[in-house]
Design an enzyme around this catalytic site. Structure first.
Site, PDB file in Angstrom:
ATOM      1  CG  HIS A   1      15.786  69.643 -65.113  1.00 28.15           C
ATOM      2  ND1 HIS A   1      16.882  69.639 -66.148  1.00 28.15           N
ATOM      3  CD2 HIS A   1      14.767  70.533 -65.414  1.00 28.15           C
ATOM      4  CE1 HIS A   1      16.667  70.924 -66.725  1.00 28.15           C
ATOM      5  NE2 HIS A   1      15.379  71.294 -66.311  1.00 28.15           N
TER       6      HIS A   1
ATOM      7  CG  HIS B   1      16.833  65.846 -68.632  1.00 27.04           C
ATOM      8  ND1 HIS B   1      16.644  67.048 -68.134  1.00 27.04           N
ATOM      9  CD2 HIS B   1      15.874  65.457 -69.539  1.00 27.04           C
ATOM     10  CE1 HIS B   1      15.522  67.464 -68.449  1.00 27.04           C
ATOM     11  NE2 HIS B   1      15.091  66.767 -69.359  1.00 27.04           N
TER      12      HIS B   1
END
Length: 159
Positions: free
Chosen positions: A109, A92
């Site tokens: 995250h 990510h």
């Protein structure tokens, strides 16, 4: 030269079957023209189930995680096909993932990756799995990293 519609369908069917059965698999996973270094990352006799071993591969800027899962895994090596390694950079945003509770977790995250399924992402913001590091085992049990399947986050080239 005129190619019939039937011939096009035959060729596409053959390519599809080859990709589904694993024929030519290496060409789809990584660029075979790249020459990766072979680096010792551990020994099978020193591994314990679900205890990660961190190492740098393919260079000092990229951390990898080696783990013996205790269950067969895609791309796994060893007697039980349960030893795997992956890039530790989340796909990510490049945060360092950790191995906890039988999965890879990104603390930034909260993406989660399944190590038994080629580190496929199953939760969070990452959209692709972690690049898998190809392993080889010598007769004395030494484990060597040999290549990377996929592009390490933040790089235009792995090496």
């Amino acid at each position: 030269m005129v190619v019939s519609r039937r011939r096009v369908v035959q060729v596409l069917g053959g390519v599809t079957m080859a990709s589904l059965t694993g024929a030519g698999k290496a060409q789809f996973w990584f660029a075979p023209s790249l020459t990766y270094p072979a680096i010792k990352v551990g020994n099978v006799n020193n591994l314990k189930n679900n205890e990660p071993v961190y190492f740098n591969y393919p260079d000092a800027r990229s951390q990898g995680i080696l783990v013996k899962l205790g269950r067969p895994a895609i791309g796994g090596v060893g007697r039980e096909r349960d030893i795997v390694a992956f890039s530790a950079a989340c796909t990510h945003m490049g945060c360092g993932v950790q191995y906890k509770g039988g999965r890879f977790l990104c603390p930034c995250h909260y993406s989660m990756f399944d190590p038994a399924k080629a580190a496929a992402v199953y939760q969070g913001l990452a959209s692709t799995g972690l690049p898998q590091i190809q392993l080889g085992i010598a007769q004395n049990g030494d484990i060597f990293a040999r290549a990377v399947n996929g592009l390490i986050w933040g790089r235009a080239r792995n090496i």
